[in-house]
Write an enzyme that holds these catalytic residues in place. Sequence first.
Site, mmCIF file in Angstrom:
data_model
loop_
_atom_site.group_PDB
_atom_site.id
_atom_site.type_symbol
_atom_site.label_atom_id
_atom_site.label_comp_id
_atom_site.label_asym_id
_atom_site.label_seq_id
_atom_site.Cartn_x
_atom_site.Cartn_y
_atom_site.Cartn_z
ATOM 1 N N GLU A 132 -7.092 -3.171 8.015
ATOM 2 C CA GLU A 132 -8.088 -4.176 8.422
ATOM 3 C C GLU A 132 -8.050 -4.532 9.909
ATOM 4 O OE1 GLU A 132 -7.473 -7.492 5.746
ATOM 5 O OE2 GLU A 132 -8.151 -6.323 4.015
ATOM 6 N N ASN A 173 -7.047 1.641 6.707
ATOM 7 C CA ASN A 173 -7.668 1.089 5.498
ATOM 8 C C ASN A 173 -8.510 -0.122 5.908
ATOM 9 O OD1 ASN A 173 -7.724 1.112 2.541
ATOM 10 N ND2 ASN A 173 -6.471 -0.752 2.611
ATOM 11 N N GLU A 238 -9.054 0.148 -3.061
ATOM 12 C CA GLU A 238 -8.800 -1.188 -3.646
ATOM 13 C C GLU A 238 -9.991 -1.661 -4.480
ATOM 14 O OE1 GLU A 238 -7.399 -4.068 -0.769
ATOM 15 O OE2 GLU A 238 -6.185 -2.583 0.300
HETATM 16 C C1 XIL Z 1 -3.862 -9.075 -1.930
HETATM 17 C C2 XIL Z 1 -2.941 -9.124 -3.139
HETATM 18 O O1 XIL Z 1 -3.565 -8.490 -4.229
HETATM 19 C C3 XIL Z 1 -2.633 -10.575 -3.479
HETATM 20 O O2 XIL Z 1 -1.669 -10.637 -4.529
HETATM 21 C C4 XIL Z 1 -2.103 -11.298 -2.255
HETATM 22 O O3 XIL Z 1 -1.916 -12.658 -2.548
HETATM 23 C C5 XIL Z 1 -3.054 -11.144 -1.086
HETATM 24 O O4 XIL Z 1 -3.297 -9.764 -0.837
HETATM 25 N N1 XIL Z 1 -6.983 -6.336 1.062
HETATM 26 C C6 XIL Z 1 -5.749 -5.734 1.080
HETATM 27 C C7 XIL Z 1 -4.718 -6.117 0.081
HETATM 28 O O5 XIL Z 1 -5.538 -4.790 1.858
HETATM 29 O O6 XIL Z 1 -3.413 -6.051 0.610
HETATM 30 C C8 XIL Z 1 -4.967 -7.505 -0.480
HETATM 31 O O7 XIL Z 1 -4.044 -7.724 -1.544
HETATM 32 C C9 XIL Z 1 -6.403 -7.634 -0.943
HETATM 33 C C10 XIL Z 1 -7.351 -7.423 0.204
#
Ligand code: XIL
Length: 317
Positions: A132, A173, A238
């Site tokens: 990000e 990512n 994701e």
């Molecule tokens: C999220 C997790 O799923 C949660 O448990 C945590 O509290 C916050 O992060 N983008 C990403 C992930 O790259 O690492 C994030 O994961 C969701 C959004």
Amino acid sequence: SAKLHTLAKAAGKLYFGTATDNNELTDTAYTAILDDNTMFGQITPANSMKWDATEPQQGVFTFSGGDQIATLAKTNGMLLRGHNCVWYNQLPSWVSSGSFTAAQLTSIIQNHCSTLVTHYKGQVYAWDVVNEPFNDDGTWRTDVFYNTLGTSYVQIALEAARAADPNAKLYINEYNIEFAGAKATSLLNLVKSLKAADVPLDGIGFQCHFIVGEFSGPGLQTQLSTFAAQGVEVAITELDIRMTLPSTPALLAQQQTDYNSVITACMNVESCIGVTVWDWTDKYSWVPNTFSGQGAACPWDQNFVKKPAFNGIAAGF
Ligand code: XIL
């Protein structure tokens, strides 16, 4: 009944996988489904390889949580995605509020990426090395990395990861690059400049945190192809598709269509190597904790019953 990883493989993809988290692994009804490597051929730790978990104090590394997920993947014969090396979020305060010179922060990034990636050397198919980096308007996130090092932190992290595990695929990512816009353009330009400078980069992860009914499959397919044309592989990293609660039959039907469209987009792009859902059950989805009033984003419900979305995925491969 359909097994999603088996279907993905038969369709020429490398894997269908899921995120999981350490606290979920004591739930034996959950692990009974998770451990089926015909359903899931790939695992991503949702939290336990992040910086706050792995280097909570400078130079003090803790891998117990990550190791548990890596062992689970190995025991089950599943691929592992490492997530992640450098991200503005879930950073320990010694990094985020530290005041470092460029030289100091360079060696902090190098040490973190190198130690993390070396620890899992040979066990990880792909690392999200940088997560990000952009704001939605296409500007760089002004986190400690960018503020101290400018855009060079990306190269620093990628080179450290490559040196640590030359066989791991190295990814950037990102989210909200699944449609054309300023953010996708900025990331595409970054990919072009990294490639032109021979910086190691193998893949782009499309997070795909979507909202039911709001996302267009052809747009995603175009973006996957556009990035792949730069000589990188692409992956859906994701995936979840949330709705405003309560769920209704109509919303669940639209969700089935939307999940199917995501799989179809990946199917139509040869360089799209696999699909990961950001946990498979609503019981452990991150969505309700992050987006107030929203949820039901996963292909299985909170009681581990398959939703119409499951059929949408299966039919897509
Ligand atoms: C999220 C997790 O799923 C949660 O448990 C945590 O509290 C916050 O992060 N983008 C990403 C992930 O790259 O690492 C994030 O994961 C969701 C959004």
